[in-house]
Scaffold this active site. Sequence first.
Site, PDB file in Angstrom:
ATOM      1  N   HIS A  42       0.861  -1.193   0.000  1.00 15.12           N
ATOM      2  CA  HIS A  42       0.000   0.000   0.000  1.00 15.12           C
ATOM      3  C   HIS A  42       0.889   1.233   0.000  1.00 15.12           C
ATOM      4  O   HIS A  42       1.637   1.467   0.950  1.00 15.12           O
ATOM      5  CB  HIS A  42      -0.919   0.012   1.218  1.00 15.12           C
ATOM      6  CG  HIS A  42      -1.733   1.265   1.321  1.00 15.12           C
ATOM      7  ND1 HIS A  42      -2.571   1.687   0.314  1.00 15.12           N
ATOM      8  CD2 HIS A  42      -1.813   2.217   2.297  1.00 15.12           C
ATOM      9  CE1 HIS A  42      -3.155   2.826   0.666  1.00 15.12           C
ATOM     10  NE2 HIS A  42      -2.700   3.170   1.859  1.00 15.12           N
ATOM     11  N   ASP A  44       0.931   5.139  -0.108  1.00 19.03           N
ATOM     12  CA  ASP A  44       0.250   6.424   0.009  1.00 19.03           C
ATOM     13  C   ASP A  44       0.885   7.441  -0.925  1.00 19.03           C
ATOM     14  O   ASP A  44       2.105   7.635  -0.909  1.00 19.03           O
ATOM     15  CB  ASP A  44       0.337   6.947   1.445  1.00 19.03           C
ATOM     16  CG  ASP A  44      -0.526   6.158   2.399  1.00 19.03           C
ATOM     17  OD1 ASP A  44      -1.734   6.018   2.124  1.00 19.03           O
ATOM     18  OD2 ASP A  44      -0.004   5.668   3.421  1.00 19.03           O
ATOM     19  N   ASP A 166      -7.666   1.498   2.451  1.00 14.56           N
ATOM     20  CA  ASP A 166      -7.265   2.431   3.507  1.00 14.56           C
ATOM     21  C   ASP A 166      -8.204   3.597   3.752  1.00 14.56           C
ATOM     22  O   ASP A 166      -8.154   4.202   4.815  1.00 14.56           O
ATOM     23  CB  ASP A 166      -5.852   2.964   3.210  1.00 14.56           C
ATOM     24  CG  ASP A 166      -5.177   3.544   4.440  1.00 14.56           C
ATOM     25  OD1 ASP A 166      -5.540   3.163   5.566  1.00 14.56           O
ATOM     26  OD2 ASP A 166      -4.269   4.391   4.288  1.00 14.56           O
ATOM     27  N   HIS A 416      -6.387   9.670  -0.225  1.00  9.37           N
ATOM     28  CA  HIS A 416      -7.077   9.632   1.065  1.00  9.37           C
ATOM     29  C   HIS A 416      -6.266  10.216   2.226  1.00  9.37           C
ATOM     30  O   HIS A 416      -6.737  10.160   3.376  1.00  9.37           O
ATOM     31  CB  HIS A 416      -7.517   8.197   1.389  1.00  9.37           C
ATOM     32  CG  HIS A 416      -6.402   7.194   1.384  1.00  9.37           C
ATOM     33  ND1 HIS A 416      -6.067   6.486   0.265  1.00  9.37           N
ATOM     34  CD2 HIS A 416      -5.563   6.785   2.355  1.00  9.37           C
ATOM     35  CE1 HIS A 416      -5.065   5.677   0.544  1.00  9.37           C
ATOM     36  NE2 HIS A 416      -4.736   5.839   1.817  1.00  9.37           N
TER      37      HIS A 416
END
Length: 987
Positions: A42, A44, A166, A416
């Site tokens: 993941h 970001d 997420d 996000h």
Amino acid sequence: MERGLLVLLLLAAVHRGTGCGLSTCPAAPEGFLNVHLIPHTHNDVGWLKTVDQYYYGAKNKIQHAGVQYILDSVVQQLLADPRRRFIYVESAFFWLWWQQRKESVRRDVIRLVQEGRLEFINGGWTMNDEAATHYSPIIDQMTHGLQFLQSTFGECGRPRVAWHIDPFGHSREQALLFAQMGFDGLFFGRLDYQDKTNREKTKQMEMIWRGSDDLAAPSADLFTGVLPNGYNPPDQFCWDQLCTDAPIMDDPQMEDNNVDAIVINFLKAAKTQAGTYLSNHIVMTMGSDFMYENAIPWFTNMDKLIDVVNAQQVNGSKVNVIYSTPSCYLAALNRANLTWPVKVDDFFPYADGPHMFWTGYFTSRAGFKRYERLSNNFLQVCNQLEAITGPAASHGPYGTGNSLLLRRAMGVAQHHDAITGTAKQHVNDDYTLRLHKGWETCQVVISNALSSLTGTKESFTFCNLLNISVCRTSEEAKSFNVFLYNPLGRAVTWNVRLPVNGVAYTVQDPSGRAVTSEVSPVSAFTKDIRRDKGTAQRDLLFQAQIPPLGFSKFTVQKVSAPERFFTKTKKKISPSKIENKYYRVEFHPETGLISGIYNLVKGIYLPLTQNFYWYNASDGNADSTQTSGAYIFRPNTSTPIPVSQSVRSYLVQNSLVQEVYQNFSSWCSQVVRLYSDQPYVELEWTVGPIPLRDNLGKEVISRFDSKLQTNGLFYTDANGRQILQRRRDFRETWSLQQTEPVAGNYYPVNSRIYIKDKNIQLTVLTDRSQGGSSITDGSLELMVHRRLLYDDYRGVGEPLLEPGQYGTGLIVRGRHLLVLDTPKDSADVHRTLAIQEYMSPQIILSPGNGVSYDSKQNPISQFSALRTPLSNNIHLLSLAVHEPHKLLIRLEHPFQAHESSNYSQPATVNLQEMFSTLSFSEVEEMTLSANLPKNKMSRMRWRAAGASDHPREDKSYSLDPTNITLNPMEIRTFLATSQYRKPDAHS
């Protein structure tokens, strides 16, 4: 071999077609509990570090993470063993990595994609937030990422599964958008802790999510699964270099051999997880934040895990472990042909424990949230003019520009931890800078396009600080031109407000006719905010009519006038009311606060009080140590504190506007405004710097109190589109144990919130995403700003202080629009206003000394790119260049099925005859994300609980571009091969 030729050969190999897709999924034998291991990372797109810092692996003292090394390492490990699989999600990072790789690496990657061993999931430019995002930039950022994958890898690169592991809560509208994009399913990681416990007990961790009441099933349905461990591996099975779990030590001669313990623990974890899911397939996410920078320990240990667990089958074990992907797992669930529960509400608000509601980020960084909304507005203008004028917009007298930089910056802004306001301050500064650079390139596009359309080369000025009365051109020039571009498909009447220093001006419309104008003093509030940025003493006001998808040019001339000319603007202390032909707003004679609103057209009166309050942000107490921070909203009491019980106020009025200036405190003020032709009440609020001298963090709200009998109900929009009913202290799918009576009732408000009884509806529209609620019957509140002293321990590691430009704290200015109407008629107004708010006219100025752009073209002062205006129930959602000579066009029906007697009916438009400067030789209908022809979309079918039959999605339509029909809440997407025509003058 030359680089260009090799790239062409690689792309040709991609498009020849291979065995990618579900045919490459590993066997999952019947009669076993099949455990699907999904290796993933993941990444970001900014959070604790900037996008570039994450990609290159810089600033590792903040967080050890380097995306380029993750992708390098994963590719090498996939090539080393054909069993292995991996998924990747964030196209923004992958695009950058792909640009920098040699052809030999690209060739290997293409082969891995073709073999289904490297699979793209979700595929948007980022993994967007679902609470603070508007549907328009969500669609754009998904389209941009998916277009890159499609053009690079062809059909093998098209994601089939959405992956939102997420985001902090999940929106029904997001599910609908994914379904319309052609996704077969969605998996996510975060849901309320009480909801998860209930779902695990009832085996409802996977479901059919019905994304709309307006679109027929199954077109709006999306299979949705909740991942068991968020998006982390099961306990004891994390083998990244960032983890501390024991590796599998399988040498039978060694003392520390742990294979038996590994097998026992894994079988126990699998059995426990299987007890909460419906099928004989379960999923385990093998990865987490920025993992796989060194992929060797992960794949080495997963290889061993598969071998040692499956070896137990000879002893009667019925557990089978495989490398898998979300699409392979989803296909296995589909083959099981089970009946799945149905969900119709959303997953807000999200809490990960008692007193821990993630509802603060609905408002966090309110200034950035507004800048992002304005940036989307500017991008749509840029896209449209680029499409309308063709090459003349990209290459013209102002240089070379395109919409790409702003498109990518907007994609990043949807992440996000971006639009949410939950990144570190230096990262948020980087998000802002990216948007600013995108604005600069789009200003070139717009300048080129306007020169081409008007036939005149002007020195265009983009005044981006008009909200604080700053614009050098209008402040200094004795005469200037004002160009207003309207991105809507219908004509708009717009109230223009420009900072000036003269006392009188004449304004002429495109035909040379005089337009009524007024000059009004700039308020002390505004002068205090702008400091030395501008010098304007007054604002020039006039009303402009702008044609659909076009512009109007107005000419402004400063004139000499005696001082008496300026006395038209009257000032009065403590006004009792203001009124136009639509509304009367009344003020309390003692407090100066709003005391009532009267809709004069409908004869509706509502006693109403509006005031600003602040919640004292919790720093932890006996119930919980949880503090209020960037993510979490937690007041230390349910009763907010009024900024002031009364206000100092004065009235400014002239023939165009009536304004009541209210001063609540040194850091909070508001203007209550009625323009002469305005069918709503405008509240322009200014809040900040929020004081901290008392060592109390503050969450500031604007609250509206009435005596409406609302029975605990209120209504909020979902990402700017659907309206969802909310009930205080209630959840649709489980029995809520409420621990935070305020924060636990907050919901995201992207464009509007309302309360109503049988006869009256009060709607408040916002100019950005905010948190909102109705804490008591008849009351509405919207959180407008927050400034906090503590981190909330969700990873960001710093309090939400926002120093602002001068280091004393951020000042935020915004608008709320009030609509008072009957419940039956309210949608006609608030739907139209909501669209106009995010697609508002763009104001461009010039000193008016332009020269001819083309000697063969007469100057044009008014123009529309549409032959005829669109009706209110047809919205031109997108008009953009998709690829050379091909335009992307989206048409939307913005109304829901039963909310308007005027507009909740099907609407029809002739696409071939819509545009005045464009003609189309070919038109193809696509999925919402424009990466698959609509007639080739084939989604998995599912059995939904309570359904009497299981209809297939209708594909019987045939496309007739001259007769495009849209039903309520429908968006239709087209790719059109275009030719350009020169515009004619419009008078």
